[in-house]
Design an enzyme around this catalytic site. Sequence first.
Site, PDB file in Angstrom:
ATOM      1  N   ARG A   1      -6.223 -11.176 -17.968  1.00 57.63           N
ATOM      2  CA  ARG A   1      -5.612 -12.500 -18.028  1.00 57.63           C
ATOM      3  C   ARG A   1      -6.115 -13.305 -16.837  1.00 57.63           C
ATOM      4  O   ARG A   1      -6.114 -12.810 -15.703  1.00 57.63           O
ATOM      5  CB  ARG A   1      -4.090 -12.361 -17.954  1.00 57.63           C
ATOM      6  CG  ARG A   1      -3.407 -13.705 -17.942  1.00 57.63           C
ATOM      7  CD  ARG A   1      -1.933 -13.558 -17.950  1.00 57.63           C
ATOM      8  NE  ARG A   1      -1.404 -13.201 -16.648  1.00 57.63           N
ATOM      9  CZ  ARG A   1      -0.111 -13.034 -16.398  1.00 57.63           C
ATOM     10  NH1 ARG A   1       0.755 -13.147 -17.386  1.00 57.63           N
ATOM     11  NH2 ARG A   1       0.311 -12.733 -15.203  1.00 57.63           N
TER      12      ARG A   1
ATOM     13  N   CYS B   1       3.401  -8.264 -24.381  1.00 53.57           N
ATOM     14  CA  CYS B   1       3.167  -7.653 -23.063  1.00 53.57           C
ATOM     15  C   CYS B   1       4.252  -7.982 -22.041  1.00 53.57           C
ATOM     16  O   CYS B   1       4.131  -7.612 -20.875  1.00 53.57           O
ATOM     17  CB  CYS B   1       1.801  -8.051 -22.525  1.00 53.57           C
ATOM     18  SG  CYS B   1       1.640  -9.815 -22.215  1.00 53.57           S
TER      19      CYS B   1
ATOM     20  N   GLU C   1       4.004 -17.834 -24.383  1.00 53.09           N
ATOM     21  CA  GLU C   1       5.145 -17.646 -23.482  1.00 53.09           C
ATOM     22  C   GLU C   1       5.868 -18.953 -23.191  1.00 53.09           C
ATOM     23  O   GLU C   1       6.737 -19.022 -22.329  1.00 53.09           O
ATOM     24  CB  GLU C   1       4.699 -16.956 -22.186  1.00 53.09           C
ATOM     25  CG  GLU C   1       3.449 -17.498 -21.536  1.00 53.09           C
ATOM     26  CD  GLU C   1       3.000 -16.682 -20.327  1.00 53.09           C
ATOM     27  OE1 GLU C   1       3.733 -15.816 -19.844  1.00 53.09           O
ATOM     28  OE2 GLU C   1       1.881 -16.950 -19.845  1.00 53.09           O
TER      29      GLU C   1
ATOM     30  N   ASN D   1       8.724 -12.395 -20.822  1.00 45.28           N
ATOM     31  CA  ASN D   1       9.412 -12.688 -19.547  1.00 45.28           C
ATOM     32  C   ASN D   1       9.567 -14.199 -19.384  1.00 45.28           C
ATOM     33  O   ASN D   1      10.640 -14.699 -19.042  1.00 45.28           O
ATOM     34  CB  ASN D   1       8.630 -12.146 -18.355  1.00 45.28           C
ATOM     35  CG  ASN D   1       8.329 -10.671 -18.479  1.00 45.28           C
ATOM     36  OD1 ASN D   1       8.977  -9.986 -19.247  1.00 45.28           O
ATOM     37  ND2 ASN D   1       7.343 -10.197 -17.757  1.00 45.28           N
ATOM     38  N   ASP D   2       8.463 -14.900 -19.615  1.00 45.57           N
ATOM     39  CA  ASP D   2       8.533 -16.354 -19.505  1.00 45.57           C
ATOM     40  C   ASP D   2       9.140 -16.978 -20.755  1.00 45.57           C
ATOM     41  O   ASP D   2       9.917 -17.925 -20.664  1.00 45.57           O
ATOM     42  CB  ASP D   2       7.132 -16.935 -19.277  1.00 45.57           C
ATOM     43  CG  ASP D   2       6.748 -16.847 -17.808  1.00 45.57           C
ATOM     44  OD1 ASP D   2       7.592 -17.204 -16.970  1.00 45.57           O
ATOM     45  OD2 ASP D   2       5.633 -16.414 -17.508  1.00 45.57           O
TER      46      ASP D   2
ATOM     47  N   ARG E   1      14.050 -17.209 -14.603  1.00 41.36           N
ATOM     48  CA  ARG E   1      14.037 -15.745 -14.746  1.00 41.36           C
ATOM     49  C   ARG E   1      14.384 -15.015 -13.460  1.00 41.36           C
ATOM     50  O   ARG E   1      14.650 -13.816 -13.476  1.00 41.36           O
ATOM     51  CB  ARG E   1      12.695 -15.266 -15.313  1.00 41.36           C
ATOM     52  CG  ARG E   1      11.499 -15.424 -14.404  1.00 41.36           C
ATOM     53  CD  ARG E   1      10.194 -15.236 -15.181  1.00 41.36           C
ATOM     54  NE  ARG E   1       9.448 -14.068 -14.753  1.00 41.36           N
ATOM     55  CZ  ARG E   1       8.195 -13.789 -15.124  1.00 41.36           C
ATOM     56  NH1 ARG E   1       7.567 -14.577 -15.970  1.00 41.36           N
ATOM     57  NH2 ARG E   1       7.593 -12.726 -14.702  1.00 41.36           N
TER      58      ARG E   1
ATOM     59  N   ARG F   1      -2.984  -8.382 -14.742  1.00 44.45           N
ATOM     60  CA  ARG F   1      -2.551  -9.619 -14.069  1.00 44.45           C
ATOM     61  C   ARG F   1      -3.509  -9.905 -12.905  1.00 44.45           C
ATOM     62  O   ARG F   1      -3.273  -9.478 -11.785  1.00 44.45           O
ATOM     63  CB  ARG F   1      -1.129  -9.461 -13.534  1.00 44.45           C
ATOM     64  CG  ARG F   1      -0.049  -9.381 -14.602  1.00 44.45           C
ATOM     65  CD  ARG F   1       1.326  -9.292 -13.951  1.00 44.45           C
ATOM     66  NE  ARG F   1       2.407  -9.608 -14.843  1.00 44.45           N
ATOM     67  CZ  ARG F   1       3.183  -8.701 -15.445  1.00 44.45           C
ATOM     68  NH1 ARG F   1       2.979  -7.418 -15.225  1.00 44.45           N
ATOM     69  NH2 ARG F   1       4.157  -9.087 -16.240  1.00 44.45           N
TER      70      ARG F   1
ATOM     71  N   HIS G   1       0.829  -1.207   0.000  1.00 42.67           N
ATOM     72  CA  HIS G   1       0.000   0.000   0.000  1.00 42.67           C
ATOM     73  C   HIS G   1       0.863   1.257   0.000  1.00 42.67           C
ATOM     74  O   HIS G   1       0.544   2.253  -0.635  1.00 42.67           O
ATOM     75  CB  HIS G   1      -0.903   0.014   1.242  1.00 42.67           C
ATOM     76  CG  HIS G   1      -1.951  -1.045   1.204  1.00 42.67           C
ATOM     77  ND1 HIS G   1      -2.536  -1.563   2.328  1.00 42.67           N
ATOM     78  CD2 HIS G   1      -2.525  -1.666   0.157  1.00 42.67           C
ATOM     79  CE1 HIS G   1      -3.422  -2.469   1.971  1.00 42.67           C
ATOM     80  NE2 HIS G   1      -3.428  -2.560   0.659  1.00 42.67           N
TER      81      HIS G   1
HETATM   82  C1  PEP Z   1       5.422 -12.680 -19.350  1.00 38.12           C
HETATM   83  O1  PEP Z   1       5.721 -13.827 -19.002  1.00 38.12           O
HETATM   84  O2  PEP Z   1       6.069 -12.024 -20.178  1.00 38.12           O
HETATM   85  C2  PEP Z   1       4.242 -12.029 -18.776  1.00 38.12           C
HETATM   86  C3  PEP Z   1       3.810 -10.881 -19.244  1.00 38.12           C
HETATM   87  O3  PEP Z   1       3.635 -12.631 -17.715  1.00 38.12           O
HETATM   88  P1  PEP Z   1       4.195 -12.622 -16.209  1.00 38.12           P
HETATM   89  O4  PEP Z   1       5.371 -11.692 -16.166  1.00 38.12           O
HETATM   90  O5  PEP Z   1       3.067 -12.193 -15.371  1.00 38.12           O
HETATM   91  O6  PEP Z   1       4.552 -14.054 -16.021  1.00 38.12           O
HETATM   92 MG    MG Z   2       4.255 -15.024 -17.984  1.00 44.17          MG
END
Ligand code: PEP
Ligand code: MG
Length: 581
Positions: free
Chosen positions: A335, A505, A434, A457-458, A468, A300, A193
């Site tokens: 999502r 994304c 992903e 990211n994944d 990661r 998310r 917060h």
């Molecule tokens: C990703 O994996 O790129 C993604 C946007 O999802 P998260 O980072 O929430 O796993």
């Molecule tokens: Mg992801």
Amino acid sequence: MSKIITNGTSVSPGIKIGKAYVYKNSRLIIPKYTIKPEEIDSELLRFKKAVEKTKEEIMDIQKQISTGLSKDLSDIFSSHILVLEDPMIVEKTKNQIYEKKRNAEWIINDISADLIKGLSSIEDEYLREKIADISDIHRRLISNLQKIEIQSLADIQNEVILFCTDLTPSETAMMNKNFILAFVTDRGGRTSHTSIMARAMEIPAIVGTVDGSSQVKDGDLVIVDAIHGQIIIDPTDTEIDEYIKYQEDFLQLELELAKLTNLPSQTLDFEDIFIYGNIEIPEETKVIKEHGGQGIGLYRSEYLFMNKSLPDEEFQFNEYRKVIEGFKPLPVTIRTIDVGGDKVSTTVKTTPERNPFLGCRAIRFSLQNRDIFRTQLRAILRASHYGNTKLMFPMITTAEELITAKSLTRDAMAELKKEGKPFDENIQIGAMIEVPSAVIVADILAKHVDFFSVGTNDLVQYILAVDRISESISYLYNPLNISVLRFLKRIVDVSREFNIDLSICGEMAGEPQFTMLLIGLGFRHFSMGPAFMYQIKKIIRSITVKECREFVDHLLTLEFTNEIEETVRSMCKNKFKEILF
Ligand code: PEP
Ligand code: MG
């Protein structure tokens, strides 16, 4: 020699230079004594008055911030009032005063300590935040019992950079941003917060430094670089000069870039590039809008599940609806829950995994927990009636998963129809891309969805088999690895062939150094956090798609990551030096 702290997380951007003030939330003295039976009533009355005074104080803060800031922030304090009214605390205190014949401070202190101890053993960001709420209430109650005025950050009347172990939301709310230039806390995370309030109040902040507050003394000169998450204590003259210049440039640039908010996000050869926001909680929509975001490309939703109890359909429906209505007619892509991996929820039980990132995550979890999934689908569908909504499934690995998830969505639609509850019957459904297998079978997946959204990211971690969040092999985690570029190219090719919408994304979408590369590969829809939205728009408006394509054609001929990195770096340096920090 200066000392540099780099392990914190920037949660509210900006650069400030000033004198440190180490705020030690003054230690409470807890008087402990027993009371006689005939004193019980007056002790209960004393406690009742302290609760009332505490409630009044919280409502005052709430009033103060609800006029200046968003209503959602004042809701944080509604949760404080709930803690105050929680039978676990109030009734238990009364009962124990009666049974144990101890003074109220003693009882409250023991009860809070037990609650905090219980919560501290759980690894969960939300619950850690609850600890801050309980400590805040505890402190106020004890002070009010003793009629002690709490030292307020509102009393600070000269410019300082505040360092402390932790800040409660009410302490943050009382800050005067003319005097508190920035703050640094040892504890806390992005979604706490306090961090949310820092962003809303636009006070630069770095949290989670572990022991930052014990590394500075009152009066030390410090530089807080809440863009890169860096704190420099006792900077050298050269560092000060550098940062004064950096600060001026940053402010100038922010002013310049803010002018872009309402200008089209279009390349010099008139190609529209769309910029959407990534959010975790509804409060973040305000800043996405201010930065000219054209909707939400990634909501998310799992952050709703980091709560005290499992969010029911009504709660979820209201949260989703708030965001959807706020952006109407622009799109909001929700999502479905992605717990597992590094996102541990306390409300939904995930089995401990030997390899969490390869375990029961995201859509795998939803397909194994159909009740939770069904509730979420119903809530999203009902909210879809109120604006432009898209539904997206995370971590799709096989076509079978996608087909099952869609069939469960159709079941939820049939239920709602029967109940006469409205929803968007043409809601667009998409899959996150992903996992490498999803890229390889993208031509099969494409037949079942309206859009793809690439989660780099994944995707990067799974393509390169590199965790990661592992530090020891982070050198391998590189979106510029040639294999990643080849995977990205294939996704673009397949979505073009099958004529389905494509967006990106992952964090890569929000990093200006990759903008030309991604446009050259064929991406037109980018979803990102607000940090570099302006810079990215500026880049978009200064390039042509043609030059991006040529740039990518060249990159794809290179074989080594360091060559690709060097080429991207020198291109950025030549073309965008003045806008990239
Ligand atoms: C990703 O994996 O790129 C993604 C946007 O999802 P998260 O980072 O929430 O796993
Ligand atoms: Mg992801």
